[in-house]
Each structure stands twice: as structure tokens, then as C-alpha cells.
Design an enzyme around this catalytic site. Structure first.
Site, PDB file in Angstrom:
ATOM      1  N   CYS A   3       0.848  -1.212   0.000  1.00  0.00           N
ATOM      2  CA  CYS A   3       0.000   0.000   0.000  1.00  0.00           C
ATOM      3  C   CYS A   3       0.877   1.254   0.000  1.00  0.00           C
ATOM      4  O   CYS A   3       1.720   1.439   0.894  1.00  0.00           O
ATOM      5  CB  CYS A   3      -0.921  -0.013   1.211  1.00  0.00           C
ATOM      6  N   CYS A   6       0.595   3.310   3.217  1.00  0.00           N
ATOM      7  CA  CYS A   6       1.305   2.655   4.335  1.00  0.00           C
ATOM      8  C   CYS A   6       2.806   2.900   4.198  1.00  0.00           C
ATOM      9  O   CYS A   6       3.500   3.123   5.204  1.00  0.00           O
ATOM     10  CB  CYS A   6       1.027   1.160   4.362  1.00  0.00           C
ATOM     11  N   ASP A  29      -0.472  16.009  -1.889  1.00  0.00           N
ATOM     12  CA  ASP A  29      -0.801  15.077  -2.964  1.00  0.00           C
ATOM     13  C   ASP A  29       0.225  15.225  -4.086  1.00  0.00           C
ATOM     14  O   ASP A  29       0.603  16.333  -4.459  1.00  0.00           O
ATOM     15  CB  ASP A  29      -2.209  15.379  -3.487  1.00  0.00           C
ATOM     16  N   HIS A  45      -3.847   0.756   8.419  1.00  0.00           N
ATOM     17  CA  HIS A  45      -4.425   0.531   7.094  1.00  0.00           C
ATOM     18  C   HIS A  45      -5.904   0.179   7.218  1.00  0.00           C
ATOM     19  O   HIS A  45      -6.266  -0.871   7.744  1.00  0.00           O
ATOM     20  CB  HIS A  45      -3.692  -0.591   6.345  1.00  0.00           C
ATOM     21  N   ASN A  86     -13.105   9.944  -1.337  1.00  0.00           N
ATOM     22  CA  ASN A  86     -13.669   9.124  -2.404  1.00  0.00           C
ATOM     23  C   ASN A  86     -13.714   7.671  -1.942  1.00  0.00           C
ATOM     24  O   ASN A  86     -12.763   7.192  -1.322  1.00  0.00           O
ATOM     25  CB  ASN A  86     -12.808   9.246  -3.665  1.00  0.00           C
ATOM     26  N   GLY A  92     -14.449   7.334  -7.373  1.00  0.00           N
ATOM     27  CA  GLY A  92     -13.173   7.895  -7.817  1.00  0.00           C
ATOM     28  C   GLY A  92     -11.990   7.509  -6.962  1.00  0.00           C
ATOM     29  O   GLY A  92     -10.919   8.109  -7.081  1.00  0.00           O
ATOM     30  N   THR A  94      -8.755   5.709  -5.941  1.00  0.00           N
ATOM     31  CA  THR A  94      -7.685   5.003  -6.651  1.00  0.00           C
ATOM     32  C   THR A  94      -6.666   4.388  -5.698  1.00  0.00           C
ATOM     33  O   THR A  94      -5.886   3.532  -6.118  1.00  0.00           O
ATOM     34  CB  THR A  94      -6.940   5.953  -7.613  1.00  0.00           C
ATOM     35  N   HIS A  99      -8.396   7.915   3.027  1.00  0.00           N
ATOM     36  CA  HIS A  99      -7.763   9.241   2.990  1.00  0.00           C
ATOM     37  C   HIS A  99      -8.809  10.308   2.740  1.00  0.00           C
ATOM     38  O   HIS A  99      -9.820  10.062   2.082  1.00  0.00           O
ATOM     39  CB  HIS A  99      -6.662   9.311   1.923  1.00  0.00           C
ATOM     40  N   HIS A 101      -9.059  14.191   1.205  1.00  0.00           N
ATOM     41  CA  HIS A 101      -8.408  15.268   0.459  1.00  0.00           C
ATOM     42  C   HIS A 101      -8.822  16.595   1.091  1.00  0.00           C
ATOM     43  O   HIS A 101     -10.008  16.825   1.347  1.00  0.00           O
ATOM     44  CB  HIS A 101      -8.899  15.304  -0.989  1.00  0.00           C
TER      45      HIS A 101
HETATM   46  P1  DGP Z   1      -8.204   8.952  -4.629  1.00  0.00           P
HETATM   47  O1  DGP Z   1      -8.327   9.024  -6.118  1.00  0.00           O
HETATM   48  O2  DGP Z   1      -9.346   9.674  -3.912  1.00  0.00           O
HETATM   49  O3  DGP Z   1      -8.014   7.538  -4.153  1.00  0.00           O
HETATM   50  O4  DGP Z   1      -6.917   9.783  -4.266  1.00  0.00           O
HETATM   51  C1  DGP Z   1      -5.636   9.241  -4.251  1.00  0.00           C
HETATM   52  C2  DGP Z   1      -4.676  10.389  -4.328  1.00  0.00           C
HETATM   53  O5  DGP Z   1      -3.414   9.900  -3.919  1.00  0.00           O
HETATM   54  C3  DGP Z   1      -4.479  10.986  -5.712  1.00  0.00           C
HETATM   55  O6  DGP Z   1      -4.929  12.348  -5.688  1.00  0.00           O
HETATM   56  C4  DGP Z   1      -2.993  10.912  -5.967  1.00  0.00           C
HETATM   57  C5  DGP Z   1      -2.418  10.616  -4.615  1.00  0.00           C
HETATM   58  N1  DGP Z   1      -1.242   9.770  -4.624  1.00  0.00           N
HETATM   59  C6  DGP Z   1      -1.134   8.542  -5.193  1.00  0.00           C
HETATM   60  N2  DGP Z   1       0.102   8.041  -5.012  1.00  0.00           N
HETATM   61  C7  DGP Z   1       0.772   8.972  -4.280  1.00  0.00           C
HETATM   62  C8  DGP Z   1       2.098   9.038  -3.773  1.00  0.00           C
HETATM   63  O7  DGP Z   1       2.932   8.132  -3.927  1.00  0.00           O
HETATM   64  N3  DGP Z   1       2.449  10.161  -3.084  1.00  0.00           N
HETATM   65  C9  DGP Z   1       1.567  11.187  -2.867  1.00  0.00           C
HETATM   66  N4  DGP Z   1       2.003  12.240  -2.182  1.00  0.00           N
HETATM   67  N5  DGP Z   1       0.292  11.153  -3.337  1.00  0.00           N
HETATM   68  C10 DGP Z   1      -0.082  10.065  -4.039  1.00  0.00           C
END
Ligand code: DGP
Length: 113
Positions: A3, A6, A29, A45, A86, A92, A94, A99, A101
Site C-alpha cells: 500500500c 502505508c 498530494d 491501514h 472518495n 473515484g 484510486t 484518505h 483530500h
Molecule cells: P483517490 O483518487 O481519492 O483515491 O486519491 C488518491 C490520491 O493519492 C491521488 O490524488 C494521488 C495521490 N497519490 C497517489 N500516489 C501517491 C504518492 O505516492 N504520493 C503522494 N504524495 N500522493 C499520491
């Protein structure tokens, strides 16, 4: 550990971390969609906002306290901000680690896309 969040919590991969307490980490982000785009994650987690552990572990309390601290420290409260979590593919999501935002720094449309 696979993850990505994590791994950020464990400092195994770099992130711009701006908040940490016993339960929660906040970091910028990597793919911002607003001038301010901060992610707030529990250290444990948990897959998403509707997982039973969220209430069992009082993660909402910890996360919303952190969101208050972060938005105060970052000076976002006067101008306003948005908090989004999300859930699932249709929502949405991913990254399957709970988390929230925090988005700020521009006018945010409603309804969201
Ligand atoms: P969501 O689509 O709601 O699951 O948001 C996941 C967010 O996580 C997306 O806006 C990009 C961010 N993200 C993904 N991988 C990384 C990473 O390795 N580092 C950081 N800082 N953000 C990440």
C-alpha cells in the site's frame, strides 16, 4: 508492504509530510488538482471511509482533529476549503487506504465532476 500510503506513513517512500500525530499523517498530494491539495490518512491501514474500523478505532475523531489543525496552520480557514473522501471505483477512489483530500486555493465548483 504494497500500500503506497502505508509506505509513506512508514517513511519507505518520500512525501511532503506536513502533519503527524500518533494516529494520522498529512502530506501533499503528488498530483494536485488545486493550489493546495493535502491528503490526511490514518496510520493504520483501513480501506475506505465506510469500513467498520473507522468507528471502532475512532478514526473520524483523529482525522477531523488533524484536518482542523492542518487547515488552521496552513491558513486555509478564512478563504475556505473542501474535504473529500472518495470511496470505491464509482466514487473515484484510486488508493485503497482511507484518505481525506483537503482542497483549497481556488474557487471549487459544485457539483463536483
Ligand atoms: P483517490 O483518487 O481519492 O483515491 O486519491 C488518491 C490520491 O493519492 C491521488 O490524488 C494521488 C495521490 N497519490 C497517489 N500516489 C501517491 C504518492 O505516492 N504520493 C503522494 N504524495 N500522493 C499520491
Amino acid at each position: 508492504m504494497s500500500c503506497v500510503f502505508c509506505r509513506i506513513v512508514a517513511r519507505e517512500i518520500p512525501a511532503s509530510i506536513l502533519y503527524e500525530d500518533d494516529h494520522v499523517v498529512g502530506f501533499r498530494d503528488v498530483n494536485p488538482v488545486a493550489p493546495v491539495h493535502i491528503l490526511v490518512v490514518p496510520k493504520v491501514h483501513v480501506p475506505r471511509v465506510d469500513a467498520p474500523e473507522v468507528c471502532e478505532l475512532k478514526l473520524g475523531d483523529h482525522i477531523f482533529r488533524a484536518i482542523g489543525d492542518i487547515t488552521r496552520r496552513e491558513g486555509l480557514q478564512e478563504g475556505g476549503f473542501r474535504v473529500v473522501s472518495n470511496a470505491g471505483k464509482g466514487g473515484g477512489q484510486t488508493v485503497d487506504h482511507l484518505h481525506f483530500h483537503i482542497l483549497a486555493g481556488r474557487s471549487l465548483a459544485w457539483p463536483p465532476g
